[in-house]
Design a protein around this motif. Sequence first.
Motif, PDB file in Angstrom:
ATOM      1  N   ILE B  65       0.877  -1.171   0.000  1.00 18.21           N
ATOM      2  CA  ILE B  65       0.000   0.000   0.000  1.00 18.21           C
ATOM      3  C   ILE B  65       0.912   1.218   0.000  1.00 18.21           C
ATOM      4  N   ARG B  66       0.742   2.054  -1.022  1.00 24.66           N
ATOM      5  CA  ARG B  66       1.652   3.206  -1.184  1.00 24.66           C
ATOM      6  C   ARG B  66       0.887   4.518  -1.128  1.00 24.66           C
ATOM      7  N   LEU B  79       3.738   0.459   2.768  1.00 24.52           N
ATOM      8  CA  LEU B  79       3.516  -0.557   3.796  1.00 24.52           C
ATOM      9  C   LEU B  79       3.318  -1.880   3.071  1.00 24.52           C
ATOM     10  N   MET B  80       4.034  -2.914   3.505  1.00 26.25           N
ATOM     11  CA  MET B  80       3.956  -4.202   2.798  1.00 26.25           C
ATOM     12  C   MET B  80       3.610  -5.353   3.740  1.00 26.25           C
ATOM     13  N   GLU B 113      -7.323   0.974   3.458  1.00 27.54           N
ATOM     14  CA  GLU B 113      -7.635   1.709   4.691  1.00 27.54           C
ATOM     15  C   GLU B 113      -6.642   1.370   5.808  1.00 27.54           C
ATOM     16  N   ILE B 114      -6.223   0.113   5.886  1.00 24.03           N
ATOM     17  CA  ILE B 114      -5.201  -0.266   6.872  1.00 24.03           C
ATOM     18  C   ILE B 114      -3.922   0.546   6.596  1.00 24.03           C
ATOM     19  N   SER B 180       3.299 -10.684   9.469  1.00 22.55           N
ATOM     20  CA  SER B 180       4.365  -9.700   9.659  1.00 22.55           C
ATOM     21  C   SER B 180       4.289  -8.672   8.538  1.00 22.55           C
ATOM     22  N   GLY B 181       4.873  -7.523   8.761  1.00 26.06           N
ATOM     23  CA  GLY B 181       4.814  -6.479   7.740  1.00 26.06           C
ATOM     24  C   GLY B 181       6.060  -5.629   7.733  1.00 26.06           C
TER      25      GLY B 181
END
Lengths: 126, 205
Positions: B65-66, B79-80, B113-114, B180-181
């Motif tokens: 998410i960019r 965010l990955m 949204e996250i 995990s992220g």
Amino acid sequence: MEQVATAGKLLIVDDSKVSRMRIRAFFSAQCPAWDIQEAGTGDEAIALASTFRPDYVTMDVNMPGMSGFEAADLLLMYNPAVRVVMLTANIQESSRKLAAVRHIGFVAKPPTEASLTQALKFLLGA
Amino acid sequence: MKALTELEQDALAEVFNIGVGLAADVLSQMVNENVRLSVPLVELTSQEVASTQFHDRENRPLCAIRQTYSGEVTTDAILMFPEENSLELVRSMVGSDIPLEQLTEMEQDAMAEIGNIILNAVISQLSNTLGLSFEGSLPEVNMVTGDTIFADFGQAAGLGGQASVLMLTIDFELSRRQVSGYLAFLLDIPSSEKLIARLDRFIHG
């Protein structure tokens, strides 16, 4: 918080379907007499407000098209009595100040029971 | 590209540490469980080095998410999550009583949204600490792989291969779900220099 028994009209403005779903679920349970409608953008909100005439609005900030603050300004121009609370992930000091100068509420996302209770209290002027 | 001094590295890690702490709290509220965080590893490096390092660490397909944040400093925040975890995350967010079909339908929206909430938490902390103001774009969700992610996003942001990557690697783990992220921030050279100048001002009061 006790359930709100009085009637009212709430407009939920958020481009995220999931957030709208969570916000609606909370207000439906907490304010069962409220009529609730949703808009996915600021433009949709303005169009809907002319017929729906909300008493209360929860407003996201970052949405496609006009920003939540622009939409809030227009809603307040049409009806200065409408109670607006910004419900947003944009929790920069600059955003808080934009809400403060407009005398509207500011609540940080995510939409949880705690944050939505805070939003409801603001809407009711409690 | 100017290398970070030890003090700058430490200050940047601390600023992001607080931001990620806030983001973890937000994520924990969204999914109703504890989020374990590793100590953030902050590196200012090139896209090429970042790609190699990242691929060594994670080679599963990722849901990324960019959001682009513009202002005095412009950055692409990413965010990955491993793609295989994304439905699980969405389920924890919307509840387990939603049918799978509907869950799949809202996966993209929920991931956006996250990302929006988590990235904004980190960026807002950065903004409030360093006195920078950012305008955020809407979140974009893409499926990527570790070896191409920085090149792909650098190109999409018009940064070419020359962009610095402020690589903030943080493993966060949802204890019950083994999710995990990772977080990363891409900055071009002028933005990196401005960020470091702000950081120096913050360090020296």
